[in-house]
Structures are given as C-alpha cells and as structure tokens.
Design an enzyme around this catalytic site. Structure first.
Site, PDB file in Angstrom:
ATOM      1  N   ARG A 253      53.014  44.883  50.811  1.00 36.24           N
ATOM      2  CA  ARG A 253      52.094  43.604  52.775  1.00 36.24           C
ATOM      3  C   ARG A 253      52.405  42.257  51.949  1.00 36.24           C
ATOM      4  O   ARG A 253      52.581  41.375  52.925  1.00 36.24           O
ATOM      5  CB  ARG A 253      51.600  43.839  53.233  1.00 36.24           C
ATOM      6  CG  ARG A 253      49.881  43.544  52.194  1.00 36.24           C
ATOM      7  CD  ARG A 253      48.606  43.994  52.988  1.00 36.24           C
ATOM      8  NE  ARG A 253      47.574  42.981  52.760  1.00 36.24           N
ATOM      9  CZ  ARG A 253      46.263  43.256  52.911  1.00 36.24           C
ATOM     10  NH1 ARG A 253      46.396  43.786  54.027  1.00 36.24           N
ATOM     11  NH2 ARG A 253      45.268  42.825  52.044  1.00 36.24           N
ATOM     12  N   HIS A 662      32.548  33.852  10.359  1.00 39.27           N
ATOM     13  CA  HIS A 662      30.988  32.999  10.459  1.00 39.27           C
ATOM     14  C   HIS A 662      31.139  31.672  10.297  1.00 39.27           C
ATOM     15  O   HIS A 662      32.382  31.249   9.565  1.00 39.27           O
ATOM     16  CB  HIS A 662      29.690  33.326   9.554  1.00 39.27           C
ATOM     17  CG  HIS A 662      29.298  31.948   9.226  1.00 39.27           C
ATOM     18  ND1 HIS A 662      28.224  32.136  10.209  1.00 39.27           N
ATOM     19  CD2 HIS A 662      28.526  31.050   8.808  1.00 39.27           C
ATOM     20  CE1 HIS A 662      27.203  31.720  10.426  1.00 39.27           C
ATOM     21  NE2 HIS A 662      27.689  30.822   9.348  1.00 39.27           N
TER      22      HIS A 662
END
Length: 688
Positions: A253, A662
């Site tokens: 739509r 890290h």
C-alpha cells in the site's frame, strides 16, 4: 553486437569487481561477462546471446552506469574445436538437493505437509464421496484408502500417496468432487505417535460458499507467489522466492517499499536517535574539559537528512525488485478467494491478481485510545512523532515501552520537557528490572516526570493545550501538555485483508496462526511477521519471510529460532535475548547467573558511561547459556554474540575462553561468563 550495461535500477557509477571474459572467448547466452558491486549487492551482467568475445572495453575498478559499453560480441566460431571453449557456469546449493522422495522424518525433525488431491479418474466429474476413512491425527501408510467415491459405474478408493499423519480433511460424505479436488493434508515422513504430534495442528477449512472467487479464477495479473505487504518480511520473502525461480507479484500500500520499519519506524527513528546521541555526548564532554556551545537545531535540515536516509534505502529496494523481475503493485489488497487478490490501486482503479501460493505480510498498526481527541494534530502516534513538525514545550508520552522511550529520548535532546506515563510498575516491561534500572535512573534525572502504575483516564482539547486526567499513586489529577505521543502498542491486521474469503483462520486479536513452516490453515497461503504473533520485530519477520519463500519453492525449511533479540535504542540502550529472569522464575526454571558491571570495564569508563551491565543466564542442568541481558552503550550491537552463543549451545567455558579484544565492551560478555564460572580476575567474587 555492442554489449552495454542494462537497466540496473537507480544505481549509478557502480564499480566493476570482476571481468569474466577475454577477447576470443566463446560465451553462451546468460553467461556472466562482468560483475558489479553496488552498496546493496553484487550483480552479474550476462551475455544476451551466444557468440565470440571481441574487444573488452572495461577493467576491474571502472565505474559503470546503465548504457555504458562493456564489449563487442561476434558470432560464435563454429569451426572444429571451437565449442570446447564455451564457458560453463556451475552453481550449487549450500546443501545438496534432497533425494526423491525426500527423507523426511530424520532426527532433525524435518517433515512436510502436502495436499493430497483426487488423481485422474478418467471422464468422471462431480463424483459423490460415500465414505471418509480418516480423521485429523490418523496415521496412514502408502496406499491406505483415504476416501471412497461412487460413480454410476463403480466405487473407487482414493489412496494415500505416501505414509504420514493426517493434519486436515478437506471433504465430507456427500461432497461431489472431480480430478484435482483437495482431499486431505498429509504430514509426510515417519508416522507420528500420539505423544509426538505437532504442538499446533492447524485445521484446514474450506472457503465459505459465498466467497466471491474460487480456485481457478483468473485475475488481471498472475503470480506463482503473491506477497501481500512490502515491509522487511514481505520484500525479503518476495526477493527470496524470485531467487528460487518463482514468478512473484508484490502488493504493497505504500508509495515506496520497506513498510513501516523502513519508512516510518526503525530506520527514521534510528537516524533521529543518532542526532540525539550526538547532542547528549557533546553536553556530557563538558564535564571532562571539552566544552561546545549549545546546539543550533534546524528541524528542516534534520528532517531532510532523515528522509534522505530513508529514500536511499527505499530506492535500493526498488532497484532490487527490478533486478529480480518482481512485479510491484501499489495499493490496498484484500483476498477475494483462496487464489485471488483484489487490489485498490494507488491511482484509484482496481486490479486483481490470481496466485498459486501467497505470503501474507501486512504487519500491524498503532493502537489508539478511545478518549483521545479525534483529528487533533497535537495527538501523535509514532508516525506523526517521526515527522518532528515542532519541538513542543511539554510532551506527554503515553506508554513506557520501547517505542515510547525511544521517541522520548529524541524529543528530550531536542529540547522538550518530557513526561512518561506507564501502566506497569517499570519502564520497558518486557525486560528484567535490573536491566532497566540504569535507564530509569538516568531519565528520572532528565525528564520532568515518570509516572509508573499510572493510566491516562481522559484528555480534553483546549486552546492552550491538552488537559490530561491521570489515575496513579504519584501522578496529579490533571496536567496540561502541548503535545501527546500515544505509544501503547500495535495491533495486527489479520482481520483487514478479507481473510474470510480465502478460509483463513484469524483469532479475535487479528493474529493469523501458522506452523513452523509459516503455513496457515490454508496450506498454499503463508503468513509472516507481526501478523503471526509476538514479538513484533522486523528481524523476526525477515527470517520468517525467507522460510515461507523457501517452502513455497518446494524446499524443506523451518522457522526454528531459539532466540529473537530485542533492543531498545534508548540512552543507555537495553537489549536482551533468550530467557529472561522474569520468565525463568515464572516457569520454575533452575538457572545460574553471571553478571559483570561496566563500572569495572575500562572501555566503558573511557566512554564516560559506567552505568552498564552484562548478565548471562545458564541452565543448571546442561550448563549452557540460555539468556542474556545487556544495558549500556551499544548494547544492541553486543547482544548478537550472546544470541549466537545460545543458538550454538555454548556453555560458560566456550564464551569465557574465547579471546576477546581489549579494551572493548564485547569483553564484558566473556567476563560475565567468567563471573559465573568463578574464573574472573577483573572482579573479586567470594568462592562459591
């Protein structure tokens, strides 16, 4: 002949990443000659005809657009030995094609539901059914009789073509049927014992006798697979079905593909949330010696930037549809029968689509509250809020779930004074309270008010604002706001598509029940996304769409996800996947928990945000991770590692012994696993 770049959608200046041919090569029609790579996908440009390659005018790295010359192609050399040079393009599936008949009933639980129809019975038409030998749940062997027909010449049994379990009976005594008429739905493979019946058995039903169109009706357009709805689930289903060789029609739509998520949901909201994050970070850095002036907010430019992001993605989808030869029809579609869809087009006309199979992906709509003033532009749903027409002085957000909290984040940073009202006793009720607490604490210091266990009982439109009445322990009786955002949830649209005309089952809330292959009670119609149940998330719909498309194309695919992650893109973000502690306690599941506070994370501290937390839940019996919750910066990105760990059946050692970089936020997942195992060194935890 000259070979030029064909229509490749809206893409311009696309780089060449591979040239597959050289002068003198012999190619067949559809052999790839070059490969382009856009920001969305790679695409092969094929030879339009067989022949011998002459001059090649492009090289790797060149930027090409529609109409650019690629090469010259002459007639194929038919002299002896020339044919040996023809290139053969070999493709293979990720997994071998199943044997015939497929080996259903394997330990992985692969079964298929097939429709058993009346075979060729000669010249007989409208033959009455005089006996039905099976019912739902019955086990049958190959050649067992399913029904008995009686013509004016003789009686005849219609047998089961393979062994299996009956999941639906489509005829009754007295019905008159002919060749091709469906008799029953049969779950193939090993015969299921009573205790092994599927959790949900969908009862196929006939379309009502008053249905305006029946199987065999012809439309203006024909499709092997019709997809109703062009959101993430719908367009994924359409594109996957097309990739699997189906003729696909996609009805939507909207003016552009992408559905609510791309056009007025996930994507524009994340653009605005990024803008809000930039504002927040510049303000927060003033505490650490980096001072900026106050932001000058140009709503027009922000809107244009947000809309540009959306336009870039929607135009990409339009190009992908063209490349796959998916026919797109814009308009509202309603089922007019089990094999027919009627579409009220965007131009005001009507067209019909007949289909062999259909995938329903119409999504959901925002819920409304009956006492809100009708037609008052000061009352917004999520779509209206994303337009950011203005920044109100005072904004009331009704609903403290994900949508409400995300939009509150945006409007707060743009300068509105925000009040949240939530019916439950915590914000984002679907998440564990300990995950939400850092967010709740932060917004309590930023927003005007946060009212929990409170509801809005009435709203009066006045010239100077919207007068709101409350009922709650800490809320005032009334207060006045410049605007209201209603974010109390969404409802599926299963009852808005003419489902009754196709015999589709729809529950009283608008959901369409499906099985793990996304089949509805009408076997050739599938449903996916918001319309089939919670959670109403785009990434869930995408995976369901791919399953439905694969099954429609004859592949043995199932939606069997163990986890579906959820993310609130608030500040801080809240994300969870798998079992929550609330769910575990309610179900009586015995579990262990590993928690790592981000106050001990070097990376979190360098971001100036220490309020986060990573939590992992482990099954006490198996030791495997079954749930995860994360609150903090980029929690939505981090949750994927936990989701994969749950899907793969990882335990705490699998996660903790995986070396994480890290300093990163991702290592908090490993540290939560170490906290559970008792091997963590970044915290001191007493021995268990």
């Amino acid at each position: 002949m000259e070979i030029r770049v064909p229509d490749i959608g809206d893409f311009q200046a696309v780089p060449v990443i591979e040239v597959h041919v050289s002068p003198g090569d012999v190619v067949a029609a559809e052999d790839p000659i070059i490969t382009l790579e856009s920001e969305k996908a790679t695409m092969d440009i094929p030879a339009p005809a067989a022949g011998t390659v002459g001059e090649v005018t492009v090289n790797v790295g060149d930027l090409l657009s529609e109409g650019d010359l690629i090469m010259q192609l002459g007639e194929a050399d038919t002299s002896a030995g020339a044919a040996a040079a023809v290139r053969e393009r070999v493709t293979s599936d990720a997994a071998p094609a199943p044997t015939e008949p497929p080996g259903y009933g394997s330990p992985s639980g692969l079964y298929e539901t097939i429709e058993v129809a009346v075979p060729d019975i000669g010249d007989f038409e409208d033959v009455p059914v005089i006996e039905v030998h099976v019912g739902v749940g019955d086990s049958v062997a190959a050649e067992d009789p399913l029904i008995t027909l009686e013509s004016d010449k003789a009686t005849m049994d219609i047998p089961a073509p393979v062994a299996g379990t009956i999941t639906g009976v489509r005829v009754a005594v007295g019905d008159r049927i002919s060749a091709g008429h469906p008799i029953a739905d049969l779950r193939t493979g090993e015969v299921l014992q009573p205790e092994a019946q599927p959790e949900t058995v969908l009862q196929p039903v006939r379309a009502p006798a008053t249905a305006p169109a029946a199987a065999g009706a012809r439309g203006d357009v024909s499709a092997e697979v019709l997809v109703l709805g062009g959101g993430p689930g719908g367009y994924s289903a359409a594109f996957r079905a097309a990739d699997l060789g189906k003729n696909v029609v996609l009805v939507d739509r909207g003016a552009t593909l992408g559905g609510v998520c791309l056009n007025v949901g996930c994507i524009p909201s994340k653009a605005l949330l990024h803008a809000a994050k930039v504002i927040a970070e510049t303000r927060e850095m003033s505490e650490h010696g980096l001072v900026f002036g106050g932001p000058e907010i140009d709503l027009g430019k922000i809107r244009a930037w947000k809309d540009g992001v959306v336009a870039r993605l929607t135009s990409g989808l339009a190009g992908l549809a063209r490349q796959r030869k998916v026919t797109v029809i814009r308009g509202y579609g309603r089922l007019a029968g089990p094999h027919l869809l009627q579409v009220g087009t965007a131009e005001g006309g009507t067209t019909t689509v007949d289909f062999e199979q259909a995938i329903i992906a119409v999504g959901s709509e925002p819920l409304t509250l009956p006492f809100m003033p009708v037609g008052d532009e000061r009352v917004m749903d999520s779509t209206g809020a994303l337009r950011i027409d203005e920044v109100p002085g005072r904004l009331l957000v009704v609903g403290g779930g994900i949508i409400g909290m995300e939009m509150a984040t945006v409007y707060h940073q743009l300068g509105a004074r925000v009040t949240i009202v939530e019916l439950m006793d915590q914000l984002i009720p679907g998440a564990d309270k300990d995950l939400v607490n850092p967010l709740a604490k932060r917004v309590a210091g930023q927003y005007e008010n946060v009212y929990l266990k409170t509801k809005v009982t009435g709203v009066q439109a006045q010239a100077d604002g919207l007068a709101v009445s409350f009922a709650g322990p800490k809320a005032p009786a009334t207060d006045t706001f410049d605007r209201i955002l209603v974010a109390v949830g969404r409802r599926p649209g299963g009852d808005l598509i003419g489902a009754e005309n196709a015999g589709l089952s729809v529950d009283d809330r608008g959901f369409i029940p499906v099985d793990k292959q996304m089949r509805t009670n009408v076997p050739h119609i599938f449903a996916i996304g918001d319309i089939v149940g919670q959670p109403m998330l785009a990434h869930k719909a995408t995976h369901e769409g791919k399953v439905a498309a694969a099954v429609a194309a004859g592949k043995n695919s199932f939606f069997d996800a163990r986890v579906i992650p959820s993310v609130a893109y608030t500040d801080p973000e809240v994300a969870w996947a798998g079992l929550t502690e609330n769910e575990a306690k309610a179900a009586g599941v015995s579990y262990g928990k590993g928690v790592f506070p981000w106050a001990a994370s070097g990376r979190s501290l360098t971001l100036g945000r220490s309020e986060g937390m990573t939590k992992l839940l482990f099954d006490d019996v198996t030791g495997r991770v079954v749930g995860c919750g994360i609150v903090g910066s980029n929690a939505g990105e981090l949750i994927t590692e936990a989701a994969l760990a749950i899907e793969m059946g990882a335990d705490a050692a699998d996660i903790g012994l995986t070396i994480h970089p890290h300093p990163t936020l991702s290592e908090t997942v490993a540290m939560a696993a170490e906290a559970f195992e008792g091997t963590i060194t970044d915290l001191y935890l007493p021995r268990r």
